[in-house]
Write a protein that holds these residues in place. Structure first.
Motif, PDB file in Angstrom:
ATOM      1  N   ALA A   1       0.835  -1.336   0.075  1.00  0.00           N
ATOM      2  CA  ALA A   1       0.037   0.135  -0.095  1.00  0.00           C
ATOM      3  C   ALA A   1       0.950   1.292   0.147  1.00  0.00           C
ATOM      4  CB  ALA A   1      -1.037  -0.034   1.264  1.00  0.00           C
TER       5      ALA A   1
ATOM      6  N   CYS B   1      -3.960   0.447  -2.326  1.00  0.00           N
ATOM      7  CA  CYS B   1      -3.093  -0.767  -1.809  1.00  0.00           C
ATOM      8  C   CYS B   1      -3.562  -1.786  -2.987  1.00  0.00           C
ATOM      9  CB  CYS B   1      -3.991  -1.317  -0.443  1.00  0.00           C
ATOM     10  SG  CYS B   1      -5.720  -2.108  -0.662  1.00  0.00           S
TER      11      CYS B   1
ATOM     12  N   CYS C   1      -5.903  -6.720   0.974  1.00  0.00           N
ATOM     13  CA  CYS C   1      -6.346  -5.769  -0.192  1.00  0.00           C
ATOM     14  C   CYS C   1      -6.989  -6.830  -1.173  1.00  0.00           C
ATOM     15  CB  CYS C   1      -5.158  -5.095  -0.600  1.00  0.00           C
ATOM     16  SG  CYS C   1      -5.662  -3.756  -1.978  1.00  0.00           S
TER      17      CYS C   1
ATOM     18  N   TYR D   1      -8.925  -1.362   4.338  1.00  0.00           N
ATOM     19  CA  TYR D   1      -7.763  -1.486   3.732  1.00  0.00           C
ATOM     20  C   TYR D   1      -6.593  -0.520   4.191  1.00  0.00           C
ATOM     21  CZ  TYR D   1     -11.101  -3.701   0.396  1.00  0.00           C
ATOM     22  OH  TYR D   1     -12.209  -4.202  -0.284  1.00  0.00           O
ATOM     23  N   PHE D   2      -6.952   0.411   4.749  1.00  0.00           N
ATOM     24  CA  PHE D   2      -6.104   1.554   4.992  1.00  0.00           C
ATOM     25  C   PHE D   2      -5.823   1.965   6.527  1.00  0.00           C
ATOM     26  CE2 PHE D   2      -7.857   2.714   0.766  1.00  0.00           C
ATOM     27  CZ  PHE D   2      -6.977   2.230   0.074  1.00  0.00           C
TER      28      PHE D   2
END
Length: 132
Positions: free
Chosen positions: A35, A50, A104, A113-114
């Motif tokens: 990512a 990502c 991801c 995801y982040f």
């Protein structure tokens, strides 16, 4: 541990383009979820995009349609191609690697995801400045 090195940052005018790279020479990256994050002095590290070990990608809304993440596993390199850059894109950009193989690669939300704490390894960052 895994060491990542970012490069490609610099000064670019609004509307311009820049491509960042993240690489390692010690490990192959094919098994990692990768990512790109960015951080400004007034904010926490923010996930941008990502890419899963199988090639699935996700993007934060602020960069969707402008940034493209890709990986070249034969060269142990992940790229972030940035177009139509805006002053608000100015930040230090970091490459992260996660050992969570599904991070991801599944359908979820951006917050899934982040999350920075889901990434196990980080580079030192590269500065991107968008200014006229």
């Amino acid at each position: 541990q895994l060491q990542l090195v970012e490069s490609g940052g610099g000064l670019v005018q609004p509307g311009g383009s820049l491509t960042l790279s993240c690489t390692t020479s010690r490990y192959t990256l094919n098994s990692f979820e990768m990512a790109w994050f960015r951080q400004t002095p007034g904010k926490e590290r923010e996930g941008i995009s990502c890419i899963g070990h199988g090639g699935n990608t996700h993007y934060e809304d602020a960069v969707k349609g402008r940034f493209t993440i890709s990986r070249d596993n034969t060269k142990n390199t992940v790229f972030l191609e940035m177009h139509n850059l805006r002053p608000e894109d100015t930040a230090v950009y970091y490459c992260g690697a996660s050992e969570i193989q599904s991070l991801c690669s599944v359908y979820s939300t951006g917050s899934y995801y982040f999350r920075p704490n889901q990434y196990d390894y980080w580079g030192q960052g590269t500065q991107v400045t968008v200014s006229s």
